[in-house]
Write a protein that holds these residues in place. Structure first.
Motif, PDB file in Angstrom:
ATOM      1  N   UNK A 145      -1.749 -47.791   7.806  1.00 23.68           N
ATOM      2  CA  UNK A 145      -0.433 -47.618   7.163  1.00 23.68           C
ATOM      3  C   UNK A 145       0.407 -46.540   7.858  1.00 23.68           C
ATOM      4  N   UNK A 146       1.631 -46.880   8.231  1.00 29.29           N
ATOM      5  CA  UNK A 146       2.505 -45.958   8.945  1.00 29.29           C
ATOM      6  C   UNK A 146       3.083 -44.884   8.051  1.00 29.29           C
ATOM      7  N   UNK A 147       3.503 -43.809   8.682  1.00 32.87           N
ATOM      8  CA  UNK A 147       4.265 -42.784   7.988  1.00 32.87           C
ATOM      9  C   UNK A 147       5.153 -42.109   9.020  1.00 32.87           C
ATOM     10  N   UNK A 148       6.362 -41.768   8.636  1.00 31.54           N
ATOM     11  CA  UNK A 148       7.224 -41.053   9.596  1.00 31.54           C
ATOM     12  C   UNK A 148       6.661 -39.664   9.855  1.00 31.54           C
ATOM     13  N   UNK A 149       5.773 -39.201   8.999  1.00 32.10           N
ATOM     14  CA  UNK A 149       5.214 -37.860   9.191  1.00 32.10           C
ATOM     15  C   UNK A 149       4.054 -37.835  10.178  1.00 32.10           C
ATOM     16  N   UNK A 150       3.614 -39.010  10.603  1.00 33.89           N
ATOM     17  CA  UNK A 150       2.449 -39.054  11.508  1.00 33.89           C
ATOM     18  C   UNK A 150       2.835 -38.624  12.920  1.00 33.89           C
ATOM     19  N   UNK A 151       2.182 -37.564  13.393  1.00 32.55           N
ATOM     20  CA  UNK A 151       2.421 -37.032  14.738  1.00 32.55           C
ATOM     21  C   UNK A 151       1.130 -37.207  15.543  1.00 32.55           C
ATOM     22  N   UNK A 152       1.223 -37.853  16.710  1.00 26.86           N
ATOM     23  CA  UNK A 152       0.019 -38.132  17.506  1.00 26.86           C
ATOM     24  C   UNK A 152       0.129 -37.628  18.941  1.00 26.86           C
ATOM     25  N   UNK A 153       1.363 -37.303  19.397  1.00 23.25           N
ATOM     26  CA  UNK A 153       1.553 -37.006  20.823  1.00 23.25           C
ATOM     27  C   UNK A 153       1.702 -35.520  21.115  1.00 23.25           C
ATOM     28  N   UNK A 154       1.189 -34.687  20.176  1.00 23.63           N
ATOM     29  CA  UNK A 154       1.306 -33.231  20.327  1.00 23.63           C
ATOM     30  C   UNK A 154       0.656 -32.710  21.594  1.00 23.63           C
ATOM     31  N   UNK A 155      -0.465 -33.346  22.012  1.00 21.79           N
ATOM     32  CA  UNK A 155      -1.132 -32.830  23.222  1.00 21.79           C
ATOM     33  C   UNK A 155      -0.195 -32.918  24.424  1.00 21.79           C
ATOM     34  N   UNK A 156       0.709 -33.882  24.407  1.00 23.98           N
ATOM     35  CA  UNK A 156       1.673 -33.997  25.508  1.00 23.98           C
ATOM     36  C   UNK A 156       2.834 -33.025  25.326  1.00 23.98           C
ATOM     37  N   UNK A 157       3.521 -33.110  24.171  1.00 26.08           N
ATOM     38  CA  UNK A 157       4.778 -32.340  24.096  1.00 26.08           C
ATOM     39  C   UNK A 157       4.584 -30.849  23.855  1.00 26.08           C
ATOM     40  N   UNK A 158       3.379 -30.452  23.352  1.00 26.88           N
ATOM     41  CA  UNK A 158       3.159 -29.008  23.188  1.00 26.88           C
ATOM     42  C   UNK A 158       2.832 -28.315  24.518  1.00 26.88           C
ATOM     43  N   UNK A 159       2.682 -29.106  25.584  1.00 22.39           N
ATOM     44  CA  UNK A 159       2.510 -28.488  26.910  1.00 22.39           C
ATOM     45  C   UNK A 159       3.836 -27.958  27.445  1.00 22.39           C
ATOM     46  N   UNK A 160       4.936 -28.345  26.809  1.00 23.16           N
ATOM     47  CA  UNK A 160       6.271 -27.892  27.167  1.00 23.16           C
ATOM     48  C   UNK A 160       6.502 -26.543  26.477  1.00 23.16           C
ATOM     49  N   UNK A 161       6.580 -25.423  27.218  1.00 25.47           N
ATOM     50  CA  UNK A 161       6.638 -24.096  26.580  1.00 25.47           C
ATOM     51  C   UNK A 161       7.793 -23.943  25.579  1.00 25.47           C
ATOM     52  N   UNK A 162       8.974 -24.466  25.916  1.00 24.08           N
ATOM     53  CA  UNK A 162      10.118 -24.297  25.003  1.00 24.08           C
ATOM     54  C   UNK A 162       9.886 -25.066  23.709  1.00 24.08           C
ATOM     55  N   UNK A 163       9.365 -26.290  23.839  1.00 27.82           N
ATOM     56  CA  UNK A 163       9.047 -27.087  22.650  1.00 27.82           C
ATOM     57  C   UNK A 163       7.988 -26.385  21.806  1.00 27.82           C
ATOM     58  N   UNK A 164       6.932 -25.930  22.486  1.00 30.40           N
ATOM     59  CA  UNK A 164       5.833 -25.254  21.785  1.00 30.40           C
ATOM     60  C   UNK A 164       6.347 -24.059  20.995  1.00 30.40           C
ATOM     61  N   UNK A 165       7.230 -23.299  21.594  1.00 30.11           N
ATOM     62  CA  UNK A 165       7.761 -22.109  20.922  1.00 30.11           C
ATOM     63  C   UNK A 165       8.664 -22.503  19.759  1.00 30.11           C
ATOM     64  N   UNK A 166       9.503 -23.514  19.969  1.00 28.01           N
ATOM     65  CA  UNK A 166      10.466 -23.904  18.937  1.00 28.01           C
ATOM     66  C   UNK A 166       9.791 -24.477  17.699  1.00 28.01           C
ATOM     67  N   UNK A 167       8.625 -25.068  17.896  1.00 30.96           N
ATOM     68  CA  UNK A 167       7.963 -25.763  16.780  1.00 30.96           C
ATOM     69  C   UNK A 167       6.932 -24.911  16.038  1.00 30.96           C
TER      70      UNK A 167
END
Lengths: 595, 595
Positions: free
Chosen positions: A282-304
């Motif tokens: 079952x889907x949910x808009x709250x489901x996050x799966x790609x954090x290992x990719x986008x948290x490698x981006x320092x600005x994204x990591x800091x902002x989140x």
């Protein structure tokens, strides 16, 4: 903090940090018998204003006194003694506490490891002296300096206090070796530095399903404090684990439903580990799966960065995520005896059924929390997940075929309610990076208890014996490590996919890469012809090197004809190319991602 | 003995047997604290006239009192208490005894196993309560009746007394569960029944190499008793073991030389296990190797029964021999901590270097024993060994080719100073039956510590890594059990011989044969093509089915050319035929042997 304090001062800071944690966890009394080696702990205890000290000469008498006090007071009571046979006198009372479920904190001073077993005076092997009669045993070693070490000791104190009061209360034992001098030679500025406010609740037993409360803490106070802690921007991180064992949950909803309901009410994202059971279904808009990719981006990591995290189950597979979570105040939900906190950030541990807790929290959020405040926060996560999915798809569309394409194809191909077993080392990490989510249910399995590369083939065979058709993805080293498991692979309903990249390629991503004799000593490729190996076992085999061949093999192997068993698909990976693709992808994300 | 005595009487007999052994082993004092569950032991202690009983209320005080008494008296002192936390009070004194090497016999009464862990009163998990702080722990279970059970308890008592006084003296713990009623309901005729006379010496520490004596026993008295015990017809039985570790023996001769000298002086035969290191190398007329064959002949077995046996090392591989040795008074020589006595017949255990002891015994025999009396005895054994060798050769000359011929060929073929590794289950037993002796030295290896069929291929690879060229003989089940070991078989200097007889054929000789579904549940053949299996590993393979083919394969495989490695010789055995040959052979021996 003065990092250049002497040994005596270091001992004192170390002891003080432990007592800070114990006091925060509810310890109010320390019963001690005189001795020398225990001096740092006694000095530290003197500086704890909320601690009552009671000296009793005979350790046995001291232990029974502490037992009586803890029984009547309902709080954990500490016991302190010197090294040698002293702590053995506690044994009768420890056994009584074990059987009667009384919270005792056993603090035994010890000589340092370099003296043990070498004939030093009053030195015996104190490790695990009470065998199975304590709930936990710790030996954190001699005092160390530095903020991380002291944080560990504070958290250890809070933890053992909580364990002593947990859903199976009882004695816990910390053995504490100290090096001389035991008394600071100069004035020592060490100060009490209690953990964050909510620590005083961290020993709380909260069996929400049954509304049962023990050790007499007020659920209203606890709820108010928890709500306060969760007032900022938060997130839920769900790690490996089975959270709704069939027939065991008392909650009216299954875990996934309860969790999505909770995240909806709290308006927070849910970071879903590949082994959480939440990525597929079952889907949910709250489901996050790609954090290992986008948290490698320092600005994204800091902002989140959030203000708090609610963790459910074991620590996540992604090291990127785990490192990013460091120092964020954490609420840990675990229905069992696990204390999953490698970062030492847990402020509150909830020992409750995960489904029940999520439902309770959803109700609480509806009643007392203002979810509108955080709607933007939640939307931001959803947006970045979608953006990352698009960037990934764009990148892979033009990249050479590798494991990423293989896993994407596989996930699209597997029937609903099938299972997928990913072996340790690279496969589970690859799945973590590339899987995303899908709405058709798929059970994901992995051996992450000890995360070995051993026994993976045999485990796959055992999984299949359950009746659920389960596809395996293994590295070549795992596959060759469990050759005896080949005897069990004859009756597979789904293929066993071997990613043959010539040895332990995880080391290509680690600092060992480039060391002298790297190939022979770390990567250790096994030079075996996979097809020839499988032939005598009667296991079908095909080798593929690209996407078309893989798709063709998959069509044949998934749902084999009635009289056939599925076999092994050996995927020959160009490891160097694969490595380049991964690094390029991470650069691509960093260059393209916007927040 | 009345086999129909009630539970209370049975408890008493059980306790009495244990105390008989302890008293024979030198225990003279029993310090006890009052309690109910310990009643059978206290009733038994009352019937021991040589035992002084001391009641002390507090178990901790009792333990320290016993410690002081044992320290001063130099004899083991017993401690007795009831179940529950009572024995935990002993812990400080046990630790002191462990560190100070004081012989304490810890006798804890316990509830029976069916009550443990089920919430029964005063019932805790007493097993291994003192962890690593006792030299040995035993839990013989609730009282049983029958002569064998009581013999076991007497021997256990003598053993723990000896261990407490051994080359590393210290505390030993026996946990003793008793079922109710604890007091005999009627008059119980149980009587003290001490072990044979020499038992009182069985705890003796005799480090002959250094002439060191502890616990103050008189070596002259001990020697006189030993000589008396050895006055009848005796034999030496040398089991598996390494008796002359390089650089560790203080004896002027190697073990084999010392042993042959000793057997010469005593005029006794030496029964040599295949793993004793005595079958291959310097000859002796005293060397007996074919006992497993000729002791199957009832008349021979009866005629050759000795009055005593001197056993060196572990129990022999031959079950025929071990059963035949039952109830013969035994002297056991072991330099280490082993207490190899499955038959419970050891009267004297000599904790000494085997070479030194043999030399000492040879001198003693020269001085005080009359070897002429037993010359006939020794000659009789030599004659029957030779007769059996001839009968075997005659039989095999006309029998169909099987493992017997294979091993005979192999032993004739292997270069001197080579090694031979025989896997467990059938191969080591076949070697035992068929090897005989030879004068050229050959090292024999086997994993008889736990006698598993696991890890045999990997063990063979490890043996070869020593530099000694070692041939392996494995059954097919062992071979297929350790498939991962195939990765290690690439550099063999000698062949790995696989006796492929289609599964676990040892069961064909056991009572399981003929049970429903026997093939699938016991014999468990693995249907694998050996050659195809080995091909991808780059291991040479040839399959043979008869003697000529085997000889040809052997010529090629032993001493392979410089650039080649030796491979696997798969010998396809007709298991049914082989089984018939074995049974026919035993009948042949029974029909032809004369004594």
């Amino acid at each position: 903090m003065d990092e250049h304090c002497d040994q005596g001062c270091q001992n004192l800071r170390w002891a003080l940090a432990l007592l800070d944690g114990l006091v925060a966890g509810g310890m109010r009394h320390l019963v001690f018998s005189p001795g020398s080696r225990s001096t740092p702990l006694l000095l530290a205890a003197q500086r704890q204003t909320s601690l009552t000290l009671t000296p009793i000469l005979d350790e046995r008498s001291a232990a029974f006194f502490a037992l009586g006090l803890a029984r009547a007071a309902g709080h954990p009571v500490g016991l302190l003694c010197t090294s040698g046979s002293a702590l053995a006198h506690w044994f009768p009372a420890v056994i009584e506490a074990y059987e009667s479920e009384i919270p005792l904190i056993l603090l035994s001073a010890d000589r340092p490891p370099e003296l043990r077993g070498w004939g030093a005076n009053q030195t015996i092997d104190q490790t695990r002296l009470f065998g199975g009669f304590v709930r936990e045993f710790h030996d954190p070693g001699p005092a160390e300096s530095g903020a991380a070490a002291l944080k560990m000791m504070r958290t250890l104190g809070a933890r053992v206090a909580a364990v002593s009061l947990g859903n199976w209360p009882g004695p816990v034992h910390i053995n504490l070796p100290f090096r001389e001098p035991l008394v600071p030679t100069a004035e020592c500025s060490a100060e009490s530095n209690p953990p964050l406010s909510l620590n005083r609740n961290s020993g709380h037993k909260t069996t929400l399903a049954s509304s049962e409360q023990s050790w007499g803490e007020d659920i209203d106070v606890w709820t108010r404090d928890l709500t306060a802690m969760m007032s900022g921007r938060g997130l839920i991180c769900c790690g490996p684990g089975t959270f709704s064992p069939v027939g065991e949950s008392l909650a009216p909803l299954g875990f996934a439903e309860a969790l999505w309901k909770c995240s909806e009410q709290l308006a927070v994202p849910v970071l879903c580990d590949p082994l959480s059971g939440l990525r597929f279904g079952a889907d949910s808009t709250h489901r996050i799966t790609r954090y290992d990719s986008f948290l490698r981006h320092p600005a994204t990591a800091a902002a989140l960065k959030p203000d708090w995290v609610l963790r459910i189950g074991r620590a996540p597979v992604s090291k990127t995520l785990l490192n990013w979570l460091a120092d964020i105040p954490t609420i840990l939900v675990d229905p069992g005896q696990g204390w999953s906190d490698p970062n030492k950030d847990v402020r509150v541990r909830v020992n409750a059924d995960a489904s029940s807790f999520c439902l309770w929290l959803a109700t609480l959020a509806q009643d007392v929390m203002d979810k509108q405040t955080h709607a933007d926060w939640s939307a931001q996560w959803t947006a970045i997940e979608q953006q990352c999915a698009q960037l990934t798809a764009n990148y892979l569309a033009q990249a050479p075929w590798c494991e990423a394409h293989l896993l994407t194809t596989l996930l699209a191909h597997l029937p609903a309610d099938d299972g997928l077993f990913c072996a340790n080392s690279m496969p589970i990490r690859q799945l973590d990076t590339w899987s995303g989510g899908r709405s058709a249910p798929l059970g994901i399995f992995g051996n992450r208890g000890a995360s070995g590369i051993d026994g993976q083939t045999s485990t796959l065979a055992g999984l299949n014996a359950s009746g659920i058709p389960i596809t395996g993805v293994l590295g070549d080293l795992s596959f060759f490590h469990d050759l005896s498991g080949l005897l069990l692979l004859r009756q597979l309903q789904r293929p066993c996919i071997v990613l043959n990249n010539g040895g332990g390629r995880i080391f290509d991503y680690l600092p060992q890469r480039g060391l002298p004799d790297f190939e022979r000593l770390w990567r250790t490729p096994i030079d075996l012809d996979c097809g020839a190996l499988l032939h005598p076992f009667g296991i079908a085999h095909c080798a593929v090197t690209n996407g078309d061949e893989f798709q063709a093999a998959l069509r044949e192997c998934v749902n084999p004809s009635e009289h056939q068993s599925s076999g092994v698909i050996e995927v020959r990976i160009d490891a160097e190319l694969s490595r380049r693709v991964h690094y390029e992808f991470w650069q691509h994300i960093q260059a393209s991602q916007s927040i």
